[in-house]
Design an enzyme around this catalytic site. Structure first.
Site, PDB file in Angstrom:
ATOM      1  CD  GLU A  52     -77.762 -89.131  67.940  1.00 54.58           C
ATOM      2  OE1 GLU A  52     -77.414 -89.974  67.092  1.00 54.58           O
ATOM      3  OE2 GLU A  52     -77.187 -88.064  68.136  1.00 54.58           O
ATOM      4  CG  ASP A  53     -81.795 -85.115  66.654  1.00 58.49           C
ATOM      5  OD1 ASP A  53     -81.120 -85.358  67.678  1.00 58.49           O
ATOM      6  OD2 ASP A  53     -81.321 -84.662  65.609  1.00 58.49           O
TER       7      ASP A  53
END
Ligand code: MN
Length: 731
Positions: free
Chosen positions: A91-92
């Site tokens: 996600e990051d």
């Protein structure tokens, strides 16, 4: 400049310390595992480099903490540590699931995929949370570790929730209570479940939480003394028998005390089972049952047991794998005390749940009820709902359901949720049997589809070719499996009606020279106030929209001409929410407010209550109290549509509120109460009802008041009337 370096220095020390702690707890003997964990840590370090959490600490501490929880509190191994460390990486950072697969193999990649949030779905923002949750569950069908790591993630987020914005805190706490705590419970993770509930409560109702916590602390010494005195003769006997044991006094969690106070409407002091005594014996697997009953017999030699409160979860473990022997006995001081007897193995399963159970599995070959529950979830997930919110609601129903056991005509045993009907049983066997079901023979007696089954019933389904499911079946069915099969059927039927409708409508378009054009459908949707083309086709197919109505519209150059000013501009829900929320930080409600809003009838908020606004699909606003049970459900599913709200101070309207009271009945008490209401307080009463029985009474009073202070004054006055035992506001 120097300062910045120093800060980073201390950050690094902290990170290294936490990483070492993780390695120590994990006790990995295999070098390959150590290499994998190190690799995962390095990748996570790189991916979250320079990123900080809301609390200001380096982001990497979060995945480290999640991994630590997986090891210490759930009992998971190296694969889970790797996944926990990597759970936020995709996600990051720019890394993908494919990268994970290349680096760590397919198993790890699948688990991480399950833990990675779905992208914000633009057209249905309210269900993002539900979508995410469904994704976790879908992956859980392959590997239960997904849900366990997700719970660890949630637990750490809850532990660090203090640094979030207030409205976020409320939303996350609601979500946790709604789905994560029940799920932890269902998986037998008792400690995590209790902590999640306690943390949620501490954000939702901080004053209540602190109050109970304070009282628990104050009474701790008394409890310890009591436990010591109570257990001393038992200890002596256990020593004589030569059993290895441990005795603990277990205090109930704040949340469960709170729930009890609320449900039974009693003060803290009257919750009699604030604590239980637990005796844990260390014995080998073959002697478990024997030893537990030995201890039981010993205890009841000293104290009189309550025969109604004996629970043998050893012979028949609970569905979440819980095993224990419970009895409630009378103490010398005249107090009932619950005593829980179990072995070390049972205790570990009870506190840590699924993974602990896994560890002992080789020794205990019988298929546990927990496994069959996970299998059932698996089946359910083979047929995923298209609507994620419904899916989560249905799933939640099944989380807490108690079970009944019924038999097929050939004597096979099937378990179903409590209150299951003939329909649930039919779908449990096969969806075709469900779709054709017209009734059943239960213990050789003919019964309708709505018949509610009891444990021990033998059921033979009766079918007919002419039968098909209807909408009503959805309220008759209880199990998620039956509900989702019925919905599937109805959906496919709806689809074929819509296809029929589409055909008819397009034929009519041809006949009238209307172009098969997006704009024309838009106009029709506007005229009939429908959300989608599919709805339009369905309404035409089912005959709800007569084709003559369409014929009467004016057409020019292939376009339906319809005064566009009359057509409601089709706004998206997002537009509506944005417009309502406006630039202000909270909606101001009250007499001065220009906004149109309604006070929710489920919780009847009055000025002074903590409230929030919920925006419905058509743009109306409903005001709920923050602690209304419906709010919890709404917040967890439609958090996006919730807006902060506050009361206008200059308020002088009156609001309806209810009080419930009980006490000893005596002549004239009703008069005295109504007197207070009408004379002394100048309050208008809407209704009053009193019911007395055996010298006691229960009463309900509905009154119009200005605000919470006004209501409190009234309550205080009434509570002073002689004979009143309890008075509280209707939630
Ligand atoms: Mn996370």
């Amino acid at each position: 400049m120097k300062l910045a370096v120093e800060v980073e220095d201390s950050d690094e020390k902290l990170i290294v310390r936490e990483y070492r702690r993780l390695l120590r707890s994990a006790k990995m003997s295999d070098n390959k595992d150590r290499v994998q964990v190190r690799k995962a840590f390095d990748i996570a370090m790189e991916a979250h480099k320079g990123v900080r959490r809301k609390s200001g600490e380096p982001y990497i501490l979060h995945p480290l903490a999640v991994a630590q929880i997986c090891v210490d509190e759930i009992g998971l191994g190296p694969t889970s540590i790797v996944c926990a460390l990597l759970h936020d990486v995709v996600e990051d950072s720019s890394m993908t699931i494919q990268d994970m697969e290349d680096l760590f193999g397919e198993k790890v990649a699948r688990i991480i995929d399950g833990l990675t949030k779905v992208e914000n779905l633009f057209d249905q923002p309210e269900s993002v949370q539900a979508e995410n949750f469904r994704k976790v569950l879908l992956t859980m069908a392959d590997d239960v570790r997904v849900i366990l790591i997700k719970l660890a993630d949630r637990l750490h987020n809850m532990r660090t929730l203090g640094s979030m914005r207030k409205d976020k805190q409320l939303k996350i706490a609601a979500e946790t209570l709604y789905i994560y705590a029940p799920l932890a419970h269902r998986l037998g993770l008792y400690n995590i479940k209790s902590e999640l509930e306690d943390l949620s409560l501490s954000f939702k109702a901080p004053t209540v939480y602190e109050e109970i916590e304070r009282k628990l602390k104050k009474t701790q010494a008394v409890r310890t003394r009591f436990v010591n005195r109570f257990t001393s003769p038992i200890k002596r006997e256990l020593d004589n028998l030569g059993l290895a044991y441990e005795i603990k006094g277990r205090t109930k969690s704040v949340h469960s005390i709170y729930t009890k106070m609320r449900n039974k409407n009693i003060p803290f002091e009257e919750v009699y089972d604030v604590f239980a005594i637990r005796i844990i014996i260390d014995t080998d697997f073959d002697n478990e049952k024997n030893s537990c009953w030995k201890v039981y017999s010993l205890i009841t030699d000293f104290y009189q047991p309550n025969p109604d409160r004996l629970r043998d979860w050893i012979s028949t473990p609970k569905a979440n794998g819980y095993e224990s022997l419970h009895t409630t006995v009378m103490s010398p001081t005249g107090k009932w005390v619950e005593v829980q007897i179990r072995t070390k193995r049972m205790d570990e399963i009870a506190e840590k749940g699924y993974a602990a159970h896994w560890k002992y599995k080789e020794k205990n070959q019988q298929v546990s009820s927990l496994d069959s529950w996970v299998n059932r979830i698996r089946e359910l997930l083979e047929n995923p709902e298209t609507n994620a919110v419904d899916f989560v609601d249905d799933f939640k129903l099944n989380l807490f359901a108690k079970e009944i056991f019924v038999f097929t005509p050939t004597g096979d045993i099937r378990s179903l949720p409590q209150k299951s009907t003939v329909i649930d049983f039919a779908y449990e066997i096969h969806s075709q049997l469900g779709n054709r079901c017209v009734g059943a023979k239960v213990n050789n007696r003919l019964v309708p589809v709505t018949y509610v089954l009891q444990s021990g019933d033998q059921v033979e389904i009766i079918t007919s070719k002419g039968q098909s499911p209807s909408e009503e079946w959805l309220s008759t069915a209880v199990s998620a499996k039956a509900k989702s099969a019925i919905k599937n059927y109805l959906r496919s039927e709806r689809k074929s009606v819509a296809e029929e409708g589409e055909k008819k409508l397009l034929e009519l378009f041809m006949e009238l020279g209307i172009q098969d054009h997006l704009e024309n459908f838009r106009i029709l949707k506007g005229i009939f106030k429908l959300d989608s083309k599919a709805d339009l086709f369905y309404k035409v197919g089912s005959g709800d929209i007569a084709l003559d109505t369409v014929k009467s519209l004016r057409v020019s150059k292939g376009k339906i001409s319809y005064k566009t000013s009359k057509v409601n501009p089709l706004r998206t829900l997002e537009d509506i929410v944005e417009a309502t929320r406006g630039k202000k930080d909270a909606l101001v409600i009250g007499k001065q407010s220009k906004l149109k809003y309604q006070l929710a009838t489920c919780c009847n908020p009055i000025p002074g209550d903590d409230v929030l606004g919920f925006i419905t699909k058509d743009g109306s606003i409903f005001i709920h109290r923050v602690n209304c049970p419906n709010t919890i459900r709404i917040m967890s599913n439609y958090g996006y549509r919730v807006v902060k709200a506050k009361w206008d101070d200059r308020e002088s309207l009156t609001f309806l509120a209810g009080l419930k009271l009980n006490g000893f009945d005596r002549q004239g008490i009703v008069n005295q109460i109504t007197q207070i209401i009408s004379d002394e307080m100048n309050v208008t009463m809407k209704s009053i009802s009193f019911e007395s029985h055996d010298g006691l009474f229960d009463g309900t009073i509905m009154v119009y008041v200005n605000d919470t202070q006004h209501l409190k004054n009234l309550r205080d006055k009434i509570s002073k009337v002689q004979g009143i035992m309890a008075i509280h506001r209707i939630e």
